[in-house]
Design a protein around this motif. Structure first.
Motif, PDB file in Angstrom:
ATOM      1  N   ALA A 262      -6.041   2.953   5.594  1.00  0.00           N
ATOM      2  CA  ALA A 262      -6.146   2.899   4.130  1.00  0.00           C
ATOM      3  C   ALA A 262      -7.466   2.242   3.741  1.00  0.00           C
ATOM      4  O   ALA A 262      -8.191   2.734   2.860  1.00  0.00           O
ATOM      5  CB  ALA A 262      -4.969   2.125   3.543  1.00  0.00           C
ATOM      6  N   GLY A 263      -7.809   1.134   4.410  1.00  0.00           N
ATOM      7  CA  GLY A 263      -9.060   0.439   4.110  1.00  0.00           C
ATOM      8  C   GLY A 263     -10.258   1.323   4.398  1.00  0.00           C
ATOM      9  O   GLY A 263     -11.213   1.365   3.620  1.00  0.00           O
ATOM     10  N   LEU A 264     -10.191   2.064   5.512  1.00  0.00           N
ATOM     11  CA  LEU A 264     -11.314   2.925   5.900  1.00  0.00           C
ATOM     12  C   LEU A 264     -11.525   4.022   4.858  1.00  0.00           C
ATOM     13  O   LEU A 264     -12.657   4.294   4.453  1.00  0.00           O
ATOM     14  CB  LEU A 264     -11.003   3.548   7.264  1.00  0.00           C
TER      15      LEU A 264
ATOM     16  N   LEU B 290       6.363   7.995   3.986  1.00  0.00           N
ATOM     17  CA  LEU B 290       6.010   6.625   3.580  1.00  0.00           C
ATOM     18  C   LEU B 290       7.270   5.780   3.410  1.00  0.00           C
ATOM     19  O   LEU B 290       7.302   4.605   3.790  1.00  0.00           O
ATOM     20  CB  LEU B 290       5.205   6.643   2.279  1.00  0.00           C
TER      21      LEU B 290
ATOM     22  N   LEU C  84      -9.465  -4.766   3.113  1.00  0.00           N
ATOM     23  CA  LEU C  84      -8.293  -4.225   3.817  1.00  0.00           C
ATOM     24  C   LEU C  84      -8.572  -4.113   5.312  1.00  0.00           C
ATOM     25  O   LEU C  84      -7.714  -4.448   6.140  1.00  0.00           O
ATOM     26  CB  LEU C  84      -7.923  -2.855   3.252  1.00  0.00           C
ATOM     27  N   ILE C  85      -9.784  -3.661   5.684  1.00  0.00           N
ATOM     28  CA  ILE C  85     -10.111  -3.513   7.109  1.00  0.00           C
ATOM     29  C   ILE C  85     -10.112  -4.879   7.787  1.00  0.00           C
ATOM     30  O   ILE C  85      -9.540  -5.052   8.871  1.00  0.00           O
ATOM     31  CB  ILE C  85     -11.475  -2.802   7.260  1.00  0.00           C
TER      32      ILE C  85
ATOM     33  N   PHE D   3       8.518   4.741   6.673  1.00  0.00           N
ATOM     34  CA  PHE D   3       7.670   3.651   7.160  1.00  0.00           C
ATOM     35  C   PHE D   3       8.087   2.318   6.534  1.00  0.00           C
ATOM     36  O   PHE D   3       8.189   1.290   7.215  1.00  0.00           O
ATOM     37  CB  PHE D   3       6.212   3.981   6.809  1.00  0.00           C
ATOM     38  N   VAL D   4       8.381   2.346   5.215  1.00  0.00           N
ATOM     39  CA  VAL D   4       8.758   1.098   4.547  1.00  0.00           C
ATOM     40  C   VAL D   4      10.113   0.601   5.042  1.00  0.00           C
ATOM     41  O   VAL D   4      10.292  -0.579   5.335  1.00  0.00           O
ATOM     42  CB  VAL D   4       8.784   1.299   3.009  1.00  0.00           C
TER      43      VAL D   4
ATOM     44  N   ALA E 203     -15.503  -0.025  -2.467  1.00  0.00           N
ATOM     45  CA  ALA E 203     -15.897  -0.251  -1.077  1.00  0.00           C
ATOM     46  C   ALA E 203     -15.514  -1.665  -0.637  1.00  0.00           C
ATOM     47  O   ALA E 203     -15.062  -1.866   0.493  1.00  0.00           O
ATOM     48  CB  ALA E 203     -17.395  -0.037  -0.920  1.00  0.00           C
TER      49      ALA E 203
ATOM     50  N   SER F 117      -6.666  -6.062   8.328  1.00  0.00           N
ATOM     51  CA  SER F 117      -5.930  -5.355   9.378  1.00  0.00           C
ATOM     52  C   SER F 117      -6.359  -5.811  10.764  1.00  0.00           C
ATOM     53  O   SER F 117      -5.615  -5.662  11.727  1.00  0.00           O
ATOM     54  CB  SER F 117      -6.129  -3.847   9.235  1.00  0.00           C
TER      55      SER F 117
ATOM     56  N   PHE G 237      -1.992   1.328   9.717  1.00  0.00           N
ATOM     57  CA  PHE G 237      -1.846   1.883   8.370  1.00  0.00           C
ATOM     58  C   PHE G 237      -2.798   1.193   7.406  1.00  0.00           C
ATOM     59  O   PHE G 237      -3.522   1.849   6.649  1.00  0.00           O
ATOM     60  CB  PHE G 237      -0.391   1.715   7.938  1.00  0.00           C
ATOM     61  N   VAL G 238      -2.832  -0.152   7.453  1.00  0.00           N
ATOM     62  CA  VAL G 238      -3.729  -0.909   6.563  1.00  0.00           C
ATOM     63  C   VAL G 238      -5.180  -0.561   6.889  1.00  0.00           C
ATOM     64  O   VAL G 238      -6.002  -0.384   5.994  1.00  0.00           O
ATOM     65  CB  VAL G 238      -3.473  -2.422   6.707  1.00  0.00           C
ATOM     66  N   PHE G 239      -5.483  -0.424   8.200  1.00  0.00           N
ATOM     67  CA  PHE G 239      -6.852  -0.131   8.617  1.00  0.00           C
ATOM     68  C   PHE G 239      -7.296   1.237   8.099  1.00  0.00           C
ATOM     69  O   PHE G 239      -8.384   1.375   7.536  1.00  0.00           O
ATOM     70  CB  PHE G 239      -6.937  -0.173  10.146  1.00  0.00           C
TER      71      PHE G 239
ATOM     72  N   VAL H 119     -10.585   3.993   1.666  1.00  0.00           N
ATOM     73  CA  VAL H 119     -11.070   3.395   0.412  1.00  0.00           C
ATOM     74  C   VAL H 119     -12.544   3.031   0.549  1.00  0.00           C
ATOM     75  O   VAL H 119     -13.361   3.292  -0.348  1.00  0.00           O
ATOM     76  CB  VAL H 119     -10.209   2.167   0.053  1.00  0.00           C
ATOM     77  N   LEU H 120     -12.913   2.432   1.693  1.00  0.00           N
ATOM     78  CA  LEU H 120     -14.304   2.034   1.910  1.00  0.00           C
ATOM     79  C   LEU H 120     -15.217   3.257   1.913  1.00  0.00           C
ATOM     80  O   LEU H 120     -16.274   3.257   1.264  1.00  0.00           O
ATOM     81  CB  LEU H 120     -14.429   1.284   3.243  1.00  0.00           C
TER      82      LEU H 120
ATOM     83  N   ARG I  17       4.279  -3.676  14.590  1.00  0.00           N
ATOM     84  CA  ARG I  17       3.148  -4.355  13.964  1.00  0.00           C
ATOM     85  C   ARG I  17       1.863  -3.573  14.127  1.00  0.00           C
ATOM     86  O   ARG I  17       1.008  -3.596  13.253  1.00  0.00           O
ATOM     87  CB  ARG I  17       2.997  -5.739  14.575  1.00  0.00           C
TER      88      ARG I  17
ATOM     89  N   GLY J 167     -11.913  -1.806   0.166  1.00  0.00           N
ATOM     90  CA  GLY J 167     -11.680  -1.192   1.474  1.00  0.00           C
ATOM     91  C   GLY J 167     -12.060  -2.116   2.606  1.00  0.00           C
ATOM     92  O   GLY J 167     -11.336  -2.236   3.605  1.00  0.00           O
TER      93      GLY J 167
ATOM     94  N   ILE K  18       0.846  -1.203   0.000  1.00  0.00           N
ATOM     95  CA  ILE K  18       0.000   0.000   0.000  1.00  0.00           C
ATOM     96  C   ILE K  18       0.877   1.247   0.000  1.00  0.00           C
ATOM     97  O   ILE K  18       0.633   2.201  -0.751  1.00  0.00           O
ATOM     98  CB  ILE K  18      -0.932   0.002   1.223  1.00  0.00           C
TER      99      ILE K  18
ATOM    100  N   ASN L  27       1.748  -1.083  11.398  1.00  0.00           N
ATOM    101  CA  ASN L  27       1.401  -1.733  10.127  1.00  0.00           C
ATOM    102  C   ASN L  27      -0.099  -1.916  10.008  1.00  0.00           C
ATOM    103  O   ASN L  27      -0.709  -1.598   8.997  1.00  0.00           O
ATOM    104  CB  ASN L  27       2.046  -3.119  10.051  1.00  0.00           C
ATOM    105  N   ARG L  28      -0.681  -2.468  11.088  1.00  0.00           N
ATOM    106  CA  ARG L  28      -2.112  -2.753  11.045  1.00  0.00           C
ATOM    107  C   ARG L  28      -2.920  -1.470  11.022  1.00  0.00           C
ATOM    108  O   ARG L  28      -3.938  -1.381  10.322  1.00  0.00           O
ATOM    109  CB  ARG L  28      -2.504  -3.627  12.234  1.00  0.00           C
TER     110      ARG L  28
END
Lengths: 191, 200
Positions: B16-18, B76, A87-88, B79-80, A81, A91, B12-14, B20-21, B6, A84, A26, B9-10
């Protein structure tokens, strides 16, 4: 001098994935996108032709996209969505790595599920007097499935094999603990 | 065993997912409600002119965008590149007169390689072990050894650990002190190519 808190930390970290691969992917995608946006901004600011899309055109495109036909927007939004949501979930999931920790003593130990499966297969093949290639073991989170393919024309004592596998599992001190089920395959081989 | 954060990491992924969602949900829900779509698209169309005018008239917006992109890229990349740190080549360091019992008049630094060679030699005596890798990590301010034993196909992990523990006890006696040791019993490519142990 051995430190139980340190060992517990290491066992927990080694049995679960750090999610580094996903996070790095990401981050790299974001870096590429940001690098492109930054380059386009600078090119537009010094009046050079754009690489792909000039910022002015991009802003216009995004703002007029709201008027696109509804089904297209709904489908696009739904796909985004779902990505996303995945990904959630990733995580928050525990992300076990197919390993388990043993009791902590002078040392801490972490055992790969594949080693357990191979050891159980070995035990089962000795107990049932079958060729190792006729035993398949799959180890799940709490359950080990032993499947044995019979040699046609020979009887096989499943109980003996079950007892031998259970005895082997009883010597293990791994968390989460495993329970075994021995099953005969419906097919046979010519021995 | 490395010092990767960790939780970060989580998180960051969370996040990003939020994001995008939320973006996806906003687009599809907004398009599903005709009133909302017409309001937003009208608003957006009337905003096209001012927005492009602003970009043309005030090029500093573009420079700010470029600087913000550079700052984000740097963070970023930080972070990597902070993933997977925590290796150490030093196992033990005894400084001059750090305690009364310690010999004074000099410091001693012991490399992980010393432990690696002694332990590899002792552990691979067991025919159930194909090979051993030893690495040093710094965990909770203590230098920790990680022994990765590649088990032979069908070897009992319990007996393997017992024999490795015996080798560790010998090493402790040689060293005169004990450092944390974590054993990993794994099965990988080396196990596959090594074949089974025919003598049980």
């Amino acid at each position: 001098m051995s430190n139980p808190a340190l060992y517990r930390r290491v066992v927990r970290r080694e049995t679960h994935s750090p999610r580094s691969g996903l996070a790095i992917t990401i981050a790299i995608v974001l870096v590429v996108v940001l690098a492109w946006l930054g380059t386009e901004s600078v090119l537009a600011a010094i009046g050079q032709p754009a690489l792909l899309v000039a910022p002015q055109d991009a802003v216009t495109a995004v703002l007029s996209a709201a008027a696109a036909p509804a089904p297209l927007l709904v489908a696009l939004g739904a796909v985004v969505a779902v990505v996303g949501l995945v990904l959630i979930v990733m995580s928050l999931a525990p992300a076990r790595r197919g390993r388990r920790g043993a009791t902590i003593d002078r040392t801490a130990a972490i055992v790969d599920d594949r080693v357990i499966a191979q050891s159980l297969a070995n035990t089962a093949s000795y107990a049932g007097d079958v060729d190792p290639s006729q035993v398949t073991v799959s180890v799940g989170a709490r359950r080990a499935r032993v499947e044995i393919t019979r040699t046609s024309g020979r009887t096989l004592n499943t109980r003996e094999i079950q007892e031998a596998v259970d005895a082997e599992l009883a010597t293990y001190d791994y968390r989460p603990a495993l329970r075994a089920t021995v099953r005969l395959s419906e097919k046979g081989t010519v021995g | 065993m490395n010092s990767t954060n960790r939780f970060l990491n989580r998180l960051f992924v969370f996040v990003a997912g939020l994001v995008v969602l939320a973006a996806g949900a906003a687009v599809s829900v907004g398009a599903l409600l005709p009133d909302a779509q017409s309001t937003i698209s009208d608003g957006a169309e009337s905003a096209v002119g001012p927005a492009t005018d602003a970009l043309d008239a005030q090029p500093w917006i573009l420079w700010v965008a470029a600087v913000a992109a550079v700052l984000l890229i740097v963070s970023l990349l930080w972070f990597v590149f902070r993933q997977g740190r925590g290796h150490t080549g030093t196992l033990l360091r005894i400084d001059e007169a750090s305690s009364r019992k310690a010999p004074s008049g000099g410091g001693v630094t012991l490399d992980v390689k010393v432990a690696a060679q002694v332990l590899e030699e002792a552990i691979t005596r067991n025919p159930d072990v194909v090979s051993v890798d030893v690495a040093g990590f710094r965990v909770k301010n203590e230098n920790t050894l990680r022994l990765t034993a590649h088990a032979r196909r069908g070897a009992s992990p319990v007996e393997l650990r017992r024999s490795i523990d015996a080798a560790v006890a010998e090493w402790d006696a040689v060293l005169g002190t004990s450092t944390p040791i974590v054993i990993q019993i794994v099965s990988g490519l080396r196990t596959k190519f090594a074949g089974t142990n025919r003598v049980a």
